[in-house]
Design a protein around this motif. Structure first.
Motif, PDB file in Angstrom:
ATOM      1  N   ASP A 232       0.826  -1.206   0.000  1.00 29.86           N
ATOM      2  CA  ASP A 232       0.000   0.000   0.000  1.00 29.86           C
ATOM      3  C   ASP A 232       0.863   1.260   0.000  1.00 29.86           C
ATOM      4  N   ALA A 235       1.847   1.988  -3.390  1.00 30.47           N
ATOM      5  CA  ALA A 235       0.688   2.506  -4.121  1.00 30.47           C
ATOM      6  C   ALA A 235       0.507   3.997  -3.842  1.00 30.47           C
ATOM      7  N   MET A 236       0.768   4.411  -2.601  1.00 31.43           N
ATOM      8  CA  MET A 236       0.635   5.833  -2.265  1.00 31.43           C
ATOM      9  C   MET A 236       1.698   6.671  -2.969  1.00 31.43           C
ATOM     10  N   TYR A 239       0.407   7.050  -6.393  1.00 31.87           N
ATOM     11  CA  TYR A 239      -0.643   8.071  -6.410  1.00 31.87           C
ATOM     12  C   TYR A 239      -0.032   9.463  -6.604  1.00 31.87           C
ATOM     13  N   GLY A 257      -3.174  -2.081  -4.514  1.00 30.34           N
ATOM     14  CA  GLY A 257      -2.105  -2.159  -3.530  1.00 30.34           C
ATOM     15  C   GLY A 257      -2.020  -3.527  -2.878  1.00 30.34           C
ATOM     16  N   ASP A 260      -3.655  -3.711   2.782  1.00 32.37           N
ATOM     17  CA  ASP A 260      -4.871  -3.146   3.358  1.00 32.37           C
ATOM     18  C   ASP A 260      -4.586  -2.499   4.707  1.00 32.37           C
ATOM     19  N   ALA A 264      -5.497   2.901   3.724  1.00 31.60           N
ATOM     20  CA  ALA A 264      -5.892   2.602   2.341  1.00 31.60           C
ATOM     21  C   ALA A 264      -7.317   3.043   2.045  1.00 31.60           C
ATOM     22  N   ARG A 265      -8.171   3.051   3.050  1.00 32.96           N
ATOM     23  CA  ARG A 265      -9.563   3.426   2.806  1.00 32.96           C
ATOM     24  C   ARG A 265      -9.783   4.939   2.816  1.00 32.96           C
ATOM     25  N   LEU A 271      -8.277   3.006  -1.895  1.00 34.58           N
ATOM     26  CA  LEU A 271      -7.421   2.076  -2.631  1.00 34.58           C
ATOM     27  C   LEU A 271      -7.965   0.650  -2.650  1.00 34.58           C
ATOM     28  N   THR A 273      -7.114  -3.044  -2.801  1.00 36.32           N
ATOM     29  CA  THR A 273      -5.878  -3.648  -2.308  1.00 36.32           C
ATOM     30  C   THR A 273      -6.095  -5.101  -1.904  1.00 36.32           C
ATOM     31  N   ARG A 275      -5.831  -7.646   0.982  1.00 38.56           N
ATOM     32  CA  ARG A 275      -5.720  -7.616   2.435  1.00 38.56           C
ATOM     33  C   ARG A 275      -4.798  -8.726   2.920  1.00 38.56           C
ATOM     34  N   SER A 314     -10.162   2.630  -6.671  1.00 40.09           N
ATOM     35  CA  SER A 314      -8.965   2.988  -7.443  1.00 40.09           C
ATOM     36  C   SER A 314      -8.807   2.157  -8.713  1.00 40.09           C
TER      37      SER A 314
END
Length: 321
Positions: A232, A235-236, A239, A257, A260, A264-265, A271, A273, A275, A314
């Motif tokens: 995650d 992933a950020m 972003y 991602g 989780d 992420a939420r 996102l 993702t 988990r 996402s």
């Protein structure tokens, strides 16, 4: 050597000459000595928890799981970091021996064979969470279904119509990273899509790696329409790279991602993702370590918990360019 000197080495005392300590350790290893003591006898009410590094929200989820089980058992947690190294320093082992801890839990770290032997000789059990490499069969470990996680993440993007799918994995020498990328490859193979090696990147599981590789991918002559980020945090970073380049998520780029994490939420957009049950993994590792500390032998020393896809906002269908 005198009995007190050997006792000092066995108990991790610091006031022993290095050459003397080495000689005693060699004899312990040669003769396969293992201290026998009843459940709880001579142990301090502590669990040692060591991370390779402590600078992410990922670590907080693991700490939460260990602390929850330790607290229910009336134990304290001693937290350490190995400075980014995947094998703890010998000084950490010395500290665990000196404390005579009930058990030790290593996260994203692996013990060297001599370190394993020293803890085993003192009847201090250890469990590895998310091992970085292939552990021996007799090394207790808790992981997750990383291959399946990579598979379902990529399959989700394929089902949305994406064909040019990139992956930003973790370090190539880390087992979970390799497994996630193997799952990614398998999903592409099953769908009859080619594996483009230019779209496979090795990151570091951190925001900076996601940002760097994300910019590189999105500014390439033929950029991907979707990216599976191996964490995650990566992933950020992706972003932010997309924002800087004016690439809209999910309109222009779908992102999945892994982990989780709670954040992420809350990112925009929330996102999608895989988990990874980090807190549950830590809880299972702590239960296993305490079971071993009581002299009990569980049916399985190695356990992989299930992963599952959490679909948020996402990801979207691929659009023609």
């Amino acid at each position: 050597m005198s009995v007190p000197t050997v006792s000092k080495v066995l108990n991790g005392r610091a006031d022993v000459a290095p050459e003397t300590r080495a000689r005693v350790e060699e004899l312990i290893h040669r003769h396969g000595y293992r201290r026998r003591r009843g459940p709880g006898a001579g142990r301090s009410p502590t669990i040692d928890l060591v991370f390779h590094e402590l600078d992410s929200a990922w670590a907080i989820e693991v700490i939460r799981g260990v602390e929850r089980i330790a607290r229910s058992e009336g134990l304290s947690v001693v937290l350490s970091e190995s400075g980014g190294e995947q094998t703890p320093r010998d000084a950490w082992v010395e500290a665990v021996l000196g404390r005579q801890s009930t058990a030790a839990i290593l996260v994203f770290s692996d013990l060297a064979p001599d370190q394993q032997a020293r803890l085993t000789a003192r009847s201090i059990p250890f469990v590895v969470v998310d091992p970085t490499g292939d552990t021996e069969e007799d090394v207790p470990s808790i992981g997750s279904a990383n291959w399946n996680g990579g598979l379902v993440a990529t399959r989700h993007l394929i089902e949305l119509g994406h064909e040019r799918i990139a992956v930003i994995g973790g370090p190539t020498d880390v087992l979970c990273s390799r497994a996630r990328i193997d799952g990614y490859r398998s999903a592409l193979d099953s769908a009859g899509l080619p594996v483009d090696h230019d779209l496979i990147r090795s990151g570091d599981f951190h925001i900076e790696g996601g940002h760097s590789h994300g910019r590189d991918l999105l500014t390439s002559p033929d950029p991907p329409t979707a990216v599976f980020a191996g964490s995650d945090l990566q992933a950020m970073g992706l972003y932010e790279a997309a924002r800087e380049l004016g690439v809209r998520i999910p309109e222009d780029l779908s992102v999945v991602g892994y982990d989780d994490l709670p954040v992420a939420r809350w990112v925009g957009p929330p996102l999608t993702t895989v988990r990874q049950p980090l807190t549950e993994m830590a809880e299972e590792a702590t239960r296993l370590a305490l079971l071993l500390s009581r002299g009990q032998q569980p049916p399985n020393l190695r356990l992989d918990l299930a992963t599952n896809l959490v679909v948020r906002q996402s990801t979207a269908g691929s659009r023609p360019r």
